[in-house]
Design a protein around this motif. Sequence first.
Motif, short mmCIF file in Angstrom:
data_model
loop_
_atom_site.label_atom_id
_atom_site.label_comp_id
_atom_site.label_asym_id
_atom_site.label_seq_id
_atom_site.Cartn_x
_atom_site.Cartn_y
_atom_site.Cartn_z
N GLN A 46 10.96 5.46 -18.35
CA GLN A 46 10.03 4.34 -18.30
C GLN A 46 10.09 3.63 -16.95
O GLN A 46 9.06 3.27 -16.37
N ALA A 47 11.29 3.42 -16.44
CA ALA A 47 11.44 2.78 -15.14
C ALA A 47 10.78 3.62 -14.04
O ALA A 47 10.12 3.08 -13.15
N ALA A 48 10.97 4.93 -14.11
CA ALA A 48 10.34 5.82 -13.14
C ALA A 48 8.82 5.74 -13.25
O ALA A 48 8.11 5.66 -12.23
N ALA A 49 8.31 5.74 -14.47
CA ALA A 49 6.86 5.69 -14.68
C ALA A 49 6.27 4.39 -14.13
O ALA A 49 5.18 4.39 -13.54
N GLU A 50 6.98 3.29 -14.28
CA GLU A 50 6.47 2.00 -13.81
C GLU A 50 6.40 1.95 -12.29
O GLU A 50 5.41 1.47 -11.73
N ASP A 86 -7.12 -6.32 5.37
CA ASP A 86 -6.60 -7.13 4.26
C ASP A 86 -5.30 -6.60 3.68
O ASP A 86 -4.71 -7.21 2.79
N LEU A 87 -4.81 -5.48 4.19
CA LEU A 87 -3.60 -4.87 3.64
C LEU A 87 -2.39 -5.69 4.07
O LEU A 87 -2.29 -6.12 5.23
N ASP A 88 -1.43 -5.91 3.16
CA ASP A 88 -0.27 -6.75 3.44
C ASP A 88 1.01 -6.02 3.04
O ASP A 88 1.54 -6.21 1.94
N PRO A 89 1.56 -5.17 3.92
CA PRO A 89 2.79 -4.44 3.59
C PRO A 89 3.96 -5.35 3.26
O PRO A 89 4.81 -5.01 2.44
N ALA A 90 4.04 -6.53 3.91
CA ALA A 90 5.14 -7.45 3.63
C ALA A 90 5.09 -7.93 2.19
O ALA A 90 6.14 -8.09 1.54
N ALA A 91 3.89 -8.16 1.66
CA ALA A 91 3.75 -8.57 0.26
C ALA A 91 4.15 -7.43 -0.67
O ALA A 91 4.77 -7.65 -1.72
N THR A 92 3.82 -6.20 -0.29
CA THR A 92 4.22 -5.04 -1.08
C THR A 92 5.73 -4.92 -1.10
O THR A 92 6.33 -4.66 -2.16
N ALA A 102 -3.79 4.70 -3.91
CA ALA A 102 -5.22 4.85 -4.21
C ALA A 102 -6.06 3.88 -3.41
O ALA A 102 -7.18 4.22 -2.98
N ALA A 103 -5.55 2.68 -3.17
CA ALA A 103 -6.29 1.69 -2.40
C ALA A 103 -6.52 2.16 -0.97
O ALA A 103 -7.48 1.74 -0.31
N ILE A 104 -5.65 3.05 -0.49
CA ILE A 104 -5.80 3.60 0.86
C ILE A 104 -6.66 4.85 0.85
O ILE A 104 -7.61 4.99 1.63
N THR A 105 -6.35 5.78 -0.04
CA THR A 105 -7.07 7.05 -0.05
C THR A 105 -8.56 6.87 -0.35
O THR A 105 -9.40 7.60 0.18
N GLU A 106 -8.89 5.88 -1.17
CA GLU A 106 -10.29 5.66 -1.51
C GLU A 106 -11.09 5.20 -0.28
O GLU A 106 -12.26 5.54 -0.13
N ARG A 107 -10.45 4.42 0.58
CA ARG A 107 -11.18 3.91 1.75
C ARG A 107 -11.34 4.96 2.84
O ARG A 107 -12.33 4.94 3.59
N VAL A 108 -10.35 5.84 2.99
CA VAL A 108 -10.44 6.84 4.06
C VAL A 108 -11.19 8.09 3.62
O VAL A 108 -11.51 8.95 4.45
N GLN A 109 -11.46 8.18 2.32
CA GLN A 109 -12.17 9.35 1.82
C GLN A 109 -13.53 9.48 2.49
O GLN A 109 -14.31 8.53 2.55
N GLY A 110 -13.80 10.63 3.01
CA GLY A 110 -15.10 10.85 3.63
C GLY A 110 -15.17 10.47 5.10
O GLY A 110 -16.24 10.58 5.71
N LEU A 111 -14.04 10.01 5.68
CA LEU A 111 -14.05 9.70 7.11
C LEU A 111 -14.37 10.96 7.92
O LEU A 111 -13.78 12.02 7.71
N ARG A 169 3.27 2.61 -7.12
CA ARG A 169 3.03 3.35 -5.89
C ARG A 169 1.66 4.01 -5.89
O ARG A 169 0.93 3.96 -4.89
N ASP A 170 1.28 4.62 -7.01
CA ASP A 170 -0.02 5.29 -7.11
C ASP A 170 -1.17 4.30 -6.90
O ASP A 170 -2.17 4.62 -6.25
N GLU A 171 -1.01 3.10 -7.45
CA GLU A 171 -2.06 2.08 -7.30
C GLU A 171 -2.25 1.72 -5.83
O GLU A 171 -3.38 1.60 -5.34
N HIS A 172 -1.14 1.57 -5.11
CA HIS A 172 -1.23 1.21 -3.70
C HIS A 172 -1.73 2.37 -2.85
O HIS A 172 -2.49 2.17 -1.89
#
Length: 367
Positions: free
Chosen positions: A170-174, A339-345, A184-193, A179-182
């Motif tokens: 469960q801890a691994a899944a969480e 708008d990306l904030d690695p420090a917040a991550t 995806a926020a990158i891959t979706e924007r660069v898709q099709g560049l 990580r997957d959510e973050h």
Amino acid sequence: MRVVRAAWQVALAVMLVASPLCARAELAITDITGREVRLDGPADRLLIDDARVLIALSLLDPDPVARLAAWPKDVHRIGQIVYERYLERFPTLADLPAGPSSAGDFSTELVIATAPDVAVFTVGTGPTPEQVAQVEAAGIPVLFIDFFSHPQRNLAPSLRILGRLIGQEQAAAEFIAFRDEHLAAITERVQGLAEEDRPKVFVEVHAGMSDDCCSSPGKGNLGDYVELAGGHNIGADVLDRPYGRLNLEYVVAAAPDVYIATGGPHLEKSNGLVIGPGYTAAEAEEALDRLAARPGIAQLPAVAEGRAHALSHQLLNSPLDILAVEVLAKWIQPDLFADLDPAATQETINRRFLAVPQDGIFWADLP
């Protein structure tokens, strides 16, 4: 009547003991190479061949050191400051025996002597098939994970393997979901560049370790992250393996748009790029400024136009790679990821997941 009841109770007890629901369930795990390993149940004592696996375990278990039978004591891979923080929290870390390191010669005898429940090795750098057979013949199961060769593809499955191995699915899944959510926020924007919209990126790993230029990622490892973040890794054009060397003439001719140096405490003696816990932003920037002024490097468009950056090597080949990906995205596609904030991550990872929070200067820009 009492005899019949007694006989029935004995029979029921035998059935319950024999039942798989009451016995310790057998655990079948397929490692990153496709090998199936069977254990009696979750492992209590692991041998690991890379200190960064300790960081992975600390994402999954509040006491990761209690899970270890041996580790390679390769403190440089996590940094002295990080090691001291783990030691302060878990003093028994200092007393654990040393096992083989993925960066050194493999010793079958050393693995067998530590008698772990299971040995966890890094794919591609660990024991040979013959050595694996010798370890397994001694009754020690062997599992392979990968945070190095193809982390973009193998890091999440490797974390799942570790989670299943220690009964912390469960801890691994969480964390994987986070990580997957973050990602995806990158891959979706660069898709099709379009290719022309991908800046040429030159990454110099272990910058300043020697006078020779230049160690750099090729296909795999950090090079995959450059592509994921919307860049074009110039090393991948000539290197068909995760790491190799580029000559300075090639780098100058490629005229990269972005220059990224990686470093850490291990480069202090060679006057290389120092960055990470224990160093200030000013020290990291001064080191980057010095390295960027070297002949050839100083003439690169990336440096001349102020697109030179420093990244801690401790974020690479590590379960904390999402921080490196976000930083790379901001450097490579600054308009796309303003708008990306690695420090917040990083703050969220410290608060929600890590048994020992990490802080310090992990990235810096040319002053």
